[in-house]
Design a protein around this motif. Structure first.
Motif, PDB file in Angstrom:
ATOM      1  N   PHE A   5       0.826  -1.213   0.000  1.00 15.90           N
ATOM      2  CA  PHE A   5       0.000   0.000   0.000  1.00 15.90           C
ATOM      3  C   PHE A   5       0.861   1.264   0.000  1.00 15.90           C
ATOM      4  O   PHE A   5       1.848   1.359   0.728  1.00 15.90           O
ATOM      5  N   GLN A   6       0.468   2.213  -0.854  1.00 17.19           N
ATOM      6  CA  GLN A   6       1.079   3.543  -0.866  1.00 17.19           C
ATOM      7  C   GLN A   6      -0.042   4.575  -0.779  1.00 17.19           C
ATOM      8  O   GLN A   6      -1.010   4.515  -1.543  1.00 17.19           O
ATOM      9  N   PRO A   7       0.032   5.503   0.178  1.00 21.05           N
ATOM     10  CA  PRO A   7      -1.036   6.496   0.319  1.00 21.05           C
ATOM     11  C   PRO A   7      -1.156   7.380  -0.913  1.00 21.05           C
ATOM     12  O   PRO A   7      -0.148   7.762  -1.527  1.00 21.05           O
ATOM     13  N   ASN A  51      11.788   4.457  -6.818  1.00 20.61           N
ATOM     14  CA  ASN A  51      12.462   5.564  -6.141  1.00 20.61           C
ATOM     15  C   ASN A  51      12.325   5.486  -4.630  1.00 20.61           C
ATOM     16  O   ASN A  51      12.459   6.487  -3.955  1.00 20.61           O
ATOM     17  N   GLN A  52      12.021   4.299  -4.097  1.00 20.26           N
ATOM     18  CA  GLN A  52      11.870   4.116  -2.665  1.00 20.26           C
ATOM     19  C   GLN A  52      10.990   5.216  -2.059  1.00 20.26           C
ATOM     20  O   GLN A  52      11.460   6.035  -1.259  1.00 20.26           O
ATOM     21  N   PRO A  53       9.724   5.292  -2.457  1.00 23.11           N
ATOM     22  CA  PRO A  53       8.849   6.320  -1.892  1.00 23.11           C
ATOM     23  C   PRO A  53       8.666   6.112  -0.401  1.00 23.11           C
ATOM     24  O   PRO A  53       8.853   5.001   0.115  1.00 23.11           O
ATOM     25  N   LYS A  54       8.322   7.162   0.294  1.00 22.22           N
ATOM     26  CA  LYS A  54       8.152   7.083   1.739  1.00 22.22           C
ATOM     27  C   LYS A  54       7.053   6.088   2.089  1.00 22.22           C
ATOM     28  O   LYS A  54       6.013   6.040   1.444  1.00 22.22           O
ATOM     29  N   MET A 103     -19.885   4.303  -1.576  1.00 20.52           N
ATOM     30  CA  MET A 103     -19.116   3.165  -1.091  1.00 20.52           C
ATOM     31  C   MET A 103     -17.941   2.817  -2.011  1.00 20.52           C
ATOM     32  O   MET A 103     -17.177   1.892  -1.731  1.00 20.52           O
ATOM     33  N   ARG A 104     -17.770   3.571  -3.101  1.00 21.69           N
ATOM     34  CA  ARG A 104     -16.679   3.271  -4.026  1.00 21.69           C
ATOM     35  C   ARG A 104     -15.324   3.705  -3.497  1.00 21.69           C
ATOM     36  O   ARG A 104     -14.290   3.293  -4.021  1.00 21.69           O
ATOM     37  N   TYR A 105     -15.307   4.538  -2.462  1.00 21.51           N
ATOM     38  CA  TYR A 105     -14.037   5.035  -1.932  1.00 21.51           C
ATOM     39  C   TYR A 105     -13.138   3.893  -1.455  1.00 21.51           C
ATOM     40  O   TYR A 105     -11.915   4.037  -1.399  1.00 21.51           O
ATOM     41  N   LYS A 106     -13.734   2.746  -1.110  1.00 21.42           N
ATOM     42  CA  LYS A 106     -12.917   1.634  -0.612  1.00 21.42           C
ATOM     43  C   LYS A 106     -11.940   1.136  -1.673  1.00 21.42           C
ATOM     44  O   LYS A 106     -10.912   0.564  -1.347  1.00 21.42           O
ATOM     45  N   GLY A 107     -12.290   1.356  -2.929  1.00 23.93           N
ATOM     46  CA  GLY A 107     -11.393   0.957  -4.006  1.00 23.93           C
ATOM     47  C   GLY A 107     -10.171   1.834  -4.129  1.00 23.93           C
ATOM     48  O   GLY A 107      -9.265   1.537  -4.927  1.00 23.93           O
ATOM     49  N   GLN A 108     -10.100   2.925  -3.360  1.00 15.91           N
ATOM     50  CA  GLN A 108      -8.951   3.830  -3.418  1.00 15.91           C
ATOM     51  C   GLN A 108      -7.772   3.351  -2.573  1.00 15.91           C
ATOM     52  O   GLN A 108      -6.692   3.939  -2.621  1.00 15.91           O
ATOM     53  N   TYR A 109      -7.999   2.297  -1.791  1.00 14.35           N
ATOM     54  CA  TYR A 109      -6.911   1.751  -0.977  1.00 14.35           C
ATOM     55  C   TYR A 109      -6.221   0.672  -1.801  1.00 14.35           C
ATOM     56  O   TYR A 109      -6.584  -0.496  -1.772  1.00 14.35           O
ATOM     57  N   GLN A 110      -5.222   1.108  -2.574  1.00 10.36           N
ATOM     58  CA  GLN A 110      -4.590   0.251  -3.572  1.00 10.36           C
ATOM     59  C   GLN A 110      -3.237  -0.286  -3.085  1.00 10.36           C
ATOM     60  O   GLN A 110      -2.589   0.366  -2.268  1.00 10.36           O
TER      61      GLN A 110
END
Length: 495
Positions: free
Chosen positions: A82-84, A226-229, A393-400
């Motif tokens: 996961f990346q925010p 690029n080794q993101p935070k 309820m589609r926002y849950k798909g934003q946690y990729q």
């Protein structure tokens, strides 16, 4: 696993009657199967949610996907990868500003409460449960005796973890440009780098019809350009060293024998009532102490420990968010063998503009990553149900990256491969292999276990004892929904 019990006891209820849908407001369009769980092991619940079930208190339900008006698909996030997103980073910065300077955002929250679907979806519970014959003392006695009374040939071993072959494409490198130094790669914009990372992550995903729900890879730390935070770095940055307000997250087991749980019970129940009345418009009687206990404290899951499991053990927990010495939010979660499953979130309405729904979800992803260091198999974060037909309820798909569960073959498929089908129709089969089926399909009803007159026996023996019994169709429906493996392990109560 060491546990307070060694088996699961359920009562099954059909799903013939429709009831009101909390998403599209259809008065009789919501259909689901349900069962009351008197006791449940964490492994059984893990296997059930990987077949589309979900709990509300002790009631466990499974939407009838090809019949219900708003199909609800189990969704899980790969916590280790996961990346925010930009939105997530803004939420963390918003929290940082509040904690360090006391700046409260003027706009309302993000409208993304991590709510249990029973509230939003209008869950329909059982009309009658046989508590008299399966009362707590009886359950305790049966749980103690079950290991001895269950025939050895009908006991099913826990499923072994199977490694998924790592199908990865080669790492792409930038082509040389014609800048000031032609020997170095052309400078790439942040947007292009993000796109490249997304493509690389997709290459790492399973290319076939999906990853079986019963198959859990033990993923290593992903290779990144690029080794993101990491998420933890963003969270730590949102917690200043010398803050104006202090935020602390405490993990409390849902157990009346736990001193911290009991010491904070009244404060937590009062916060729940305040949230329900302000956010969901409940009346005081709909969110009183007994409703709070039934919904968020009465869990069928037995607390369990394992040598290779998390230090706090498996089971149901409250993650309490303490702000300056008082509870302002509580996230209810289940810690299971391969995942952290989000159940519900409630918070103080005065802090709605801090987007506590999304903030708590980010903290729960980080919590999953922390537990994975203690228990390698525990690497997924389950967000409940994804309802594509309901925009909010589609926002849950934003946690990729995340997957949806195929309702026919029970394999997880990357969500980006599912969305095109859901844009065309509410109900969809995600597994593209036309020959694939349910690997745990019911093959032998006679091996399903039942609990009859305090005795554990296979259904075949029960049917011989109850000659002329007319419940075979009902038991077959139940066993088909839980699958052969769970049917041979879970005890179905028979009156």
């Amino acid at each position: 696993m060491a546990a307070g019990s060694s088996c699961t006891i359920v009562e099954y209820f059909g799903g013939d009657d429709g009831y009101r849908c909390g998403y599209c407001k259809n008065e009789q369009g919501n259909f689901s199967h349900g069962m009351w769980s008197h006791a449940m092991t964490v492994q059984d619940y893990q296997d059930l949610i990987d077949r589309g079930w979900r709990r509300s208190g002790k009631y466990v339900y499974k939407p009838i996907m090809n019949k219900t008006c708003c199909p609800q698909y189990t969704i899980r996030c790969h916590a280790l990868n996961f990346q925010p997103s930009k939105t997530h980073k803004k939420i963390l910065k918003k929290m940082s500003k509040f904690l360090s300077k006391g700046e409260m955002p003027t706009e309302q929250g993000d409208g993304e409460p991590m709510d249990s679907l029973c509230e939003e979806g209008g869950l329909h519970g059982p009309a009658k449960v046989c508590h008299s014959e399966v009362a707590s003392p009886v359950v305790t006695a049966i749980l103690t005796e079950a290991a001895d009374t269950t025939p050895a040939e009908f006991e099913t071993a826990r499923k072994d973890t199977v490694s998924v072959p790592d199908v990865r494409g080669p790492e792409t490198t930038p082509k040389p440009g014609v800048g000031a130094d032609p020997g170095r790669p052309l400078c790439r914009k942040a947007k292009e780098l993000r796109k490249a990372r997304r493509l690389q992550k997709e290459q790492k995903r399973q290319v076939g019809g999906g990853v079986p729900a019963s198959v859990t890879s033990n993923p290593a730390t992903p290779i990144q350009l690029n080794q993101p935070k990491a998420l933890e770095e963003f969270i730590n940055e949102s917690l200043p060293d010398s803050p104006l307000h202090r935020l602390e997250v405490r993990l409390v087991p849902v157990n009346d024998d736990d001193p911290q749980f009991m010491a904070t019970y009244e404060q937590s129940a009062a916060l729940y009532a305040r949230y329900q009345m302000a956010v969901h418009g409940d009346t005081p009687s709909e969110c009183n102490e007994s409703e709070f206990r039934r919904f968020l404290c009465d869990s069928p899951l037995e607390m369990e420990t394992s040598p290779d499991g998390p230090a706090a053990g498996y089971g149901s927990f409250h993650q309490q968010y303490w702000l300056d010495g008082r509870i302002v939010a509580v996230g209810v979660v289940d810690v299971l063998p391969t995942c952290v499953s989000s159940v519900y979130l409630y918070y103080h309405p005065d802090f709605a503009s801090l987007s506590l729904g999304s903030y708590s979800a980010l903290r729960e992803v980080a919590f999953t990553r922390q537990l994975q260091k203690q228990s390698p198999k525990l690497c997924f974060y389950y967000l409940g149900f994804y309802i594509h037909s309901c925009n909010k309820m589609r926002y849950k798909g934003q946690y990729q990256p995340s997957d949806l569960l195929c309702p026919e073959t029970y394999v997880f498929v990357p969500i980006e491969r599912c969305i095109p089908s859901l844009e065309q129709t509410h109900y969809a089969r995600f597994n593209q292999d036309p020959n694939a089926g349910d690997t745990h399909v019911l093959k032998d009803l006679g091996r399903a276990l039942v609990l009859y007159r305090r005795t554990v026996m296979p259904y075949a023996a029960y049917a011989r004892k109850r000659k002329g019994s007319n419940d075979e169709m009902e038991v077959a429906q139940y066993a088909g929904l839980v699958g052969q493996v769970c049917a041979e392990r879970i005890l179905l109560y028979r009156a």
